[in-house]
Design an enzyme around this catalytic site. Structure first.
Site, PDB file in Angstrom:
ATOM      1  N   ASP A  60      37.853  64.371  23.069  1.00 41.83           N
ATOM      2  CA  ASP A  60      37.461  64.438  21.620  1.00 41.83           C
ATOM      3  C   ASP A  60      36.983  63.379  21.150  1.00 41.83           C
ATOM      4  OD1 ASP A  60      37.969  64.988  18.916  1.00 41.83           O
ATOM      5  OD2 ASP A  60      40.150  64.844  19.121  1.00 41.83           O
ATOM      6  N   ASN A  87      25.629  64.250  20.201  1.00 42.14           N
ATOM      7  CA  ASN A  87      25.217  65.784  20.092  1.00 42.14           C
ATOM      8  C   ASN A  87      26.463  66.711  19.548  1.00 42.14           C
ATOM      9  OD1 ASN A  87      23.345  68.213  20.073  1.00 42.14           O
ATOM     10  ND2 ASN A  87      25.043  68.865  21.435  1.00 42.14           N
ATOM     11  N   TYR A 151      29.378  69.915   5.727  1.00 50.20           N
ATOM     12  CA  TYR A 151      28.523  69.889   6.817  1.00 50.20           C
ATOM     13  C   TYR A 151      27.208  68.995   6.360  1.00 50.20           C
ATOM     14  CZ  TYR A 151      25.675  71.288  10.780  1.00 50.20           C
ATOM     15  OH  TYR A 151      24.586  71.070  11.711  1.00 50.20           O
TER      16      TYR A 151
END
EC number: 1.1.1.-
Length: 251
Positions: A60, A87, A151
């Site tokens: 994680d 990424n 986001y």
């Protein structure tokens, strides 16, 4: 080959752009370390690559202790780290009013903290190899989107973090850049209704979504010596989406 025996750490490598990048770097001679929270997926990708040239790590990236341990263990086991590809990312749709505090913590934890933690703990090793970092940002970090407030905030942070780290570490020989994709064909977006995908395609001059391999090609370019004088750049990989000023197509 451009990455012969170089060690490349890729987060979010279990599918999509991360998997495509793993295959691209591997094909160009790299030893790839594939990091992902989805153990089964990342193990499967690693097993499909040349034996002894890929290592899967279940992690994680929002856990800074685990990230520091991973980077140190990779450097100890493989002797070096040459490239970090940040990424890993998650997305939760909605406005600030429509989304929860837990949604924000989740996005910030992976999309911002993950980039910061991986960069922080990879940099001591990258300084030794004069390596580089490639971040996966987004066109959503270059401008706003409806219904994606958290986001956009997270990817905007990645865009400006890329610039700041490039200034801080470029003088020591470590380049930091990002790719900023628009819509990419992944397991997530392939499940969207066709009418939603059509709306995206109308805003992309090439009229289609990117293949993950097309984004991976730009990642590999930025990580290679072919991009030796590119530092602090946030490269749109968007089929021309950001070429528009936002006005509608009327012709």
């Amino acid at each position: 080959m451009r990455f012969d025996n170089k060690v490349v750490v890729i987060t979010g490598a279990g599918n999509g752009m991360g998997e495509a990048a793993a295959r691209r770097f591997s094909a160009e001679g790299a030893i790839v370390v594939l990091a992902d929270w989805a153990k089964e997926a990342v193990d499967k990708v690693a097993a499909s690559l040349p034996k002894g040239r890929a290592m899967a790590v279940h992690i994680d990236v929002s856990d800074h202790v685990a990230v520091e341990k991973m980077m140190n263990e990779v450097a100890e086991k493989l002797g070096r780290i040459d490239v970090l590809l940040n990424n890993a990312g998650v997305h939760v749709a909605g406005s600030v009013l429509e989304t929860s505090i837990d949604d924000w913590r989740r996005i910030a934890g992976v999309d911002i903290d993950g980039v910061v933690f991986c960069s922080k703990f990879a940099l001591p090793h990258l300084l030794k190899t004069k390596g580089c970092i490639v971040n996966t940002a987004s066109v959503s970090g270059l401008g706003g989107d409806w219904g994606a407030a958290y986001y956009c905030a997270a990817k905007g942070a990645v865009v400006n973090l890329t610039r700041a780290m490039a200034l801080d570490h470029g003088g020591d020989g470590v380049r930091i850049n990002s790719v900023c994709p628009s819509l990419v064909k992944t397991n997530m977006t392939n499940g969207w209704p066709q009418e939603i995908r059509d709306k995206f395609n109308e805003r992309i001059a090439l009229g289609r979504a990117a293949e993950p391999e097309e984004v991976a090609a730009v990642m590999a370019f930025l990580a290679s010596d072919d991009a030796s004088f590119i530092n602090g750049a946030n490269i749109p990989v968007d089929g021309g989406a950001t070429a528009s000023d936002g006005q509608p197509k009327i012709v």
